[in-house]
Design an enzyme around this catalytic site. Structure first.
Site, PDB file in Angstrom:
ATOM      1  CG  HIS A 154      -2.217   0.725   0.984  1.00  0.00           C
ATOM      2  ND1 HIS A 154      -2.250   2.088   0.802  1.00  0.00           N
ATOM      3  CD2 HIS A 154      -3.506   0.313   0.887  1.00  0.00           C
ATOM      4  CE1 HIS A 154      -3.503   2.479   0.620  1.00  0.00           C
ATOM      5  NE2 HIS A 154      -4.284   1.409   0.656  1.00  0.00           N
ATOM      6  CG  ASP A 396      -9.674 -13.653 -19.517  1.00  0.00           C
ATOM      7  OD1 ASP A 396      -8.851 -14.558 -19.251  1.00  0.00           O
ATOM      8  OD2 ASP A 396     -10.369 -13.634 -20.547  1.00  0.00           O
TER       9      ASP A 396
HETATM   10  N1  COA Z   1     -18.657   3.011 -12.220  1.00  0.00           N
HETATM   11  C1  COA Z   1     -19.950   2.857 -11.903  1.00  0.00           C
HETATM   12  N2  COA Z   1     -20.619   3.636 -11.037  1.00  0.00           N
HETATM   13  C2  COA Z   1     -19.943   4.621 -10.473  1.00  0.00           C
HETATM   14  C3  COA Z   1     -18.583   4.862 -10.746  1.00  0.00           C
HETATM   15  C4  COA Z   1     -17.950   4.007 -11.672  1.00  0.00           C
HETATM   16  N3  COA Z   1     -16.665   4.176 -12.003  1.00  0.00           N
HETATM   17  N4  COA Z   1     -18.184   5.905  -9.997  1.00  0.00           N
HETATM   18  C5  COA Z   1     -19.255   6.323  -9.301  1.00  0.00           C
HETATM   19  N5  COA Z   1     -20.308   5.545  -9.598  1.00  0.00           N
HETATM   20  C6  COA Z   1     -21.673   5.673  -9.054  1.00  0.00           C
HETATM   21  C7  COA Z   1     -21.671   5.191  -7.625  1.00  0.00           C
HETATM   22  O1  COA Z   1     -21.870   3.788  -7.528  1.00  0.00           O
HETATM   23  C8  COA Z   1     -22.832   5.963  -7.051  1.00  0.00           C
HETATM   24  O2  COA Z   1     -24.044   5.380  -7.465  1.00  0.00           O
HETATM   25  P1  COA Z   1     -25.052   4.750  -6.391  1.00  0.00           P
HETATM   26  O3  COA Z   1     -25.640   5.892  -5.640  1.00  0.00           O
HETATM   27  O4  COA Z   1     -26.052   4.006  -7.164  1.00  0.00           O
HETATM   28  O5  COA Z   1     -24.248   3.888  -5.517  1.00  0.00           O
HETATM   29  C9  COA Z   1     -22.725   7.307  -7.728  1.00  0.00           C
HETATM   30  O6  COA Z   1     -22.072   7.060  -8.970  1.00  0.00           O
HETATM   31  C10 COA Z   1     -21.949   8.317  -6.907  1.00  0.00           C
HETATM   32  O7  COA Z   1     -20.666   7.782  -6.655  1.00  0.00           O
HETATM   33  P2  COA Z   1     -19.583   8.507  -5.769  1.00  0.00           P
HETATM   34  O8  COA Z   1     -19.571   9.961  -6.102  1.00  0.00           O
HETATM   35  O9  COA Z   1     -18.301   7.768  -5.906  1.00  0.00           O
HETATM   36  O10 COA Z   1     -20.147   8.420  -4.285  1.00  0.00           O
HETATM   37  P3  COA Z   1     -20.273   7.130  -3.340  1.00  0.00           P
HETATM   38  O11 COA Z   1     -21.051   7.590  -2.172  1.00  0.00           O
HETATM   39  O12 COA Z   1     -20.713   5.938  -4.050  1.00  0.00           O
HETATM   40  O13 COA Z   1     -18.777   6.837  -2.824  1.00  0.00           O
HETATM   41  C11 COA Z   1     -16.622   7.342  -2.038  1.00  0.00           C
HETATM   42  C12 COA Z   1     -18.090   7.730  -2.042  1.00  0.00           C
HETATM   43  C13 COA Z   1     -15.862   8.385  -1.255  1.00  0.00           C
HETATM   44  C14 COA Z   1     -16.428   5.986  -1.347  1.00  0.00           C
HETATM   45  C15 COA Z   1     -16.122   7.263  -3.517  1.00  0.00           C
HETATM   46  O14 COA Z   1     -16.317   8.514  -4.159  1.00  0.00           O
HETATM   47  C16 COA Z   1     -14.668   6.903  -3.649  1.00  0.00           C
HETATM   48  O15 COA Z   1     -13.789   7.744  -3.513  1.00  0.00           O
HETATM   49  N6  COA Z   1     -14.395   5.624  -3.919  1.00  0.00           N
HETATM   50  C17 COA Z   1     -13.039   5.126  -4.093  1.00  0.00           C
HETATM   51  C18 COA Z   1     -12.573   4.540  -2.792  1.00  0.00           C
HETATM   52  C19 COA Z   1     -11.191   3.972  -2.945  1.00  0.00           C
HETATM   53  O16 COA Z   1     -10.279   4.632  -3.394  1.00  0.00           O
HETATM   54  N7  COA Z   1     -11.060   2.708  -2.574  1.00  0.00           N
HETATM   55  C20 COA Z   1      -9.799   2.075  -2.536  1.00  0.00           C
HETATM   56  C21 COA Z   1      -9.034   2.547  -1.335  1.00  0.00           C
HETATM   57  S1  COA Z   1      -7.448   1.830  -1.219  1.00  0.00           S
END
Ligand code: COA
Length: 451
Positions: A154, A396
């Site tokens: 990480h 895959d």
């Molecule tokens: N593909 C499909 N859908 C997506 C997407 C993608 N690439 N990106 C966003 N969406 C969708 C989400 O699923 C959500 O829809 P929903 O309400 O039906 O669930 C919507 O668009 C809004 O997404 P987002 O703005 O990302 O908000 P969230 O509340 O779902 O998530 C966070 C908030 C902070 C968790 C997210 O923005 C984030 O940063 N995720 C990445 C976390 C990460 O880095 N993980 C690994 C850590 S090591």
């Protein structure tokens, strides 16, 4: 689980790569600097005897563009916990193993402690410059099925970077060209630069362990030593929608009518369920850790393929009594507030804050692991990392998509993930680790709360 080790190899980049010290950003050097596991299970059709050689060959080729992963971490000064990445082509570790079991013996692939035999282990008692930054264990099952189990450092990259690497490795293995070159210069996150200003000492992310200790400090320390257990909760699409309706019922005009996302909804429900299961007193403070991918929240957005840590940790805070007694939308709203903080200014000020710290050790998980002080999160807190938008499925390598992908063993109390269900039917999976004494109560409150 019966697993026999057949061989252990060091895989190096196939061609000469740049050698030298790569500056790491403050965000690379803090939080989890150990490895994060993932596991992929396959039922390859046809001859599987060449899989190991094929994977080692393609790994050696993918390590050319992704050469930092073949290097080693170095303390620039171990006393203050500052790290650099020595790009020296020392290579990654590839283990071959066999199991007398069949994939069917693993049932529904629910995470269990037995998985540790499938997962390459890293000896964190060794000096940091001896840790491989990427490890693979290929285990062949009696039925011809295989497990590819990975450990990704990480400190080198976050979830989006790890998945970028894995997807490109799979692509190369099946004979396709690279889709997106990794962007390796971490100076866009001010890696290696001196601090610009005196840091603001305001409320920080969940990398600050002092926030984790609170009124229950003594109980907290004792309870951290208790046994943990793992579970994967399944939530159907209709259950998700039911909870979302409940969370949105308390929305008012201040949210511009934007309904809560699945993440905000489910995580809010998990937070409340954990407070109930842990039987907190009314005024028990609790934190909910969120990892926010800042790549597109920065101005300008980070370059495509940014390879490093750009997922920033924030905490939603609350008092157990409020979380439990107020409607679900209250918990979801606290989580939304925390996420919305992450913009360009926030990220830059967090980096400045860490740059201004004399010693980064207290922000690194490694020292908690080594001191056996227990988990980085833990009662009364919870951390829910979203993998909802990561390309975790359909990896895959040329013998078909995985039959199962899982996060491996995440075994810290309070550590959990939110994954899409593998069938694309709108269901969700929640792998979670809690103290054994709280797990059954958590499941009960979680599912009863959806009734
Ligand atoms: N593909 C499909 N859908 C997506 C997407 C993608 N690439 N990106 C966003 N969406 C969708 C989400 O699923 C959500 O829809 P929903 O309400 O039906 O669930 C919507 O668009 C809004 O997404 P987002 O703005 O990302 O908000 P969230 O509340 O779902 O998530 C966070 C908030 C902070 C968790 C997210 O923005 C984030 O940063 N995720 C990445 C976390 C990460 O880095 N993980 C690994 C850590 S090591």
């Amino acid at each position: 689980m019966s697993v026999t080790f057949k061989g252990c190899y060091t895989v190096k980049p196939m061609e000469p790569t740049w050698c030298g010290r790569l500056a790491l950003s403050e965000w690379d050097q803090t939080g989890i600097i150990t490895h994060v596991p993932t596991m992929y299970f396959y039922r390859p059709s046809g001859d599987s005897s060449t899989i190991a050689a094929t994977l080692r060959d393609s790994l050696s080729r993918i390590l050319v563009p992704f050469y930092p992963l073949a290097g080693r971490l170095q303390w620039t000064d171990e006393n203050n916990g500052r790290l650099e990445l020595e790009c020296n082509a020392m290579g990654v570790k590839f283990i071959e193993a066999e199991s007398s079991l069949t994939l069917d013996d693993l049932g529904d692939f629910s995470p269990c402690s037995e998985y540790q035999h499938l997962t390459p282990s890293v000896d964190y008692t060794l000096p940091i410059h001896e840790w491989p930054l990427f490890l693979v264990q290929l285990t062949r099952f009696a039925c011809g099925g295989v497990c590819i189990s990975l450990q990704f450092s990480h400190a080198v990259g976050d979830g989006p970077s790890a998945l970028h690497f894995i997807s490109e490795w799979a692509r190369l293995t099946r004979g396709e060209p690279l889709q997106t070159m990794p962007f390796l210069d971490r100076k866009v996150l001010h890696a290696g630069e001196p601090p610009l200003m005196k840091a603001n000492q305001g409320d920080r992310g969940f990398k600050l362990p002092s926030l984790l200790l609170d009124k229950k400090e003594e109980k907290h320390r004792t309870e951290k030593k208790k046994k943990n257990s793992l579970a994967t909760l399944k939530v159907s699409k209709s259950q998700v929608e039911k909870l979302r309706k409940e969370a949105n019922a308390s929305l008012d005009g201040s949210n511009n009518g934007r309904g809560y996302t699945r993440y905000e909804t489910i995580t809010g429900h998990m937070w409340r369920s954990a407070c109930k299961a842990r039987r907190h007193i009314h005024d028990q403070p609790t934190l909910l850790g969120v990892s926010v991918d800042a790549r597109r929240r920065m101005q300008p957005p980070l370059p495509k393929g940014y390879f490093g840590n750009a997922s920033f940790d924030v905490v939603a805070t609350g008092v157990a009594g409020d979380l439990v007694s107020k409607p679900l939308g209250y918990a979801s709203g606290r989580i939304r507030e925390a996420i919305e903080k992450v913009n360009d200014e926030y990220v830059r000020s967090e980096i400045e804050f860490l740059k201004g710290q004399r010693d980064l050790k207290k922000f690194q998980d490694l020292h908690a692991i080594r001191s056996e002080d227990g988990d980085f999160f833990g009662d009364p807190n919870l951390c829910v990392v979203s993998w909802l938008a990561l390309p975790i499925y359909g990896v895959d390598f040329g013998w078909g998509k995985e039959v199962f992908m899982g996060p491996g063993t995440h075994d810290s109390d309070g550590d959990s993930l939110l994954l899409p269900g593998p069938d694309g039917d709108g269901s969700l999976l929640i792998p979670i680790c809690l103290q054994e004494i709280h797990m059954e109560a958590f499941k009960k409150h979680f599912y009863e709360g959806i009734m």
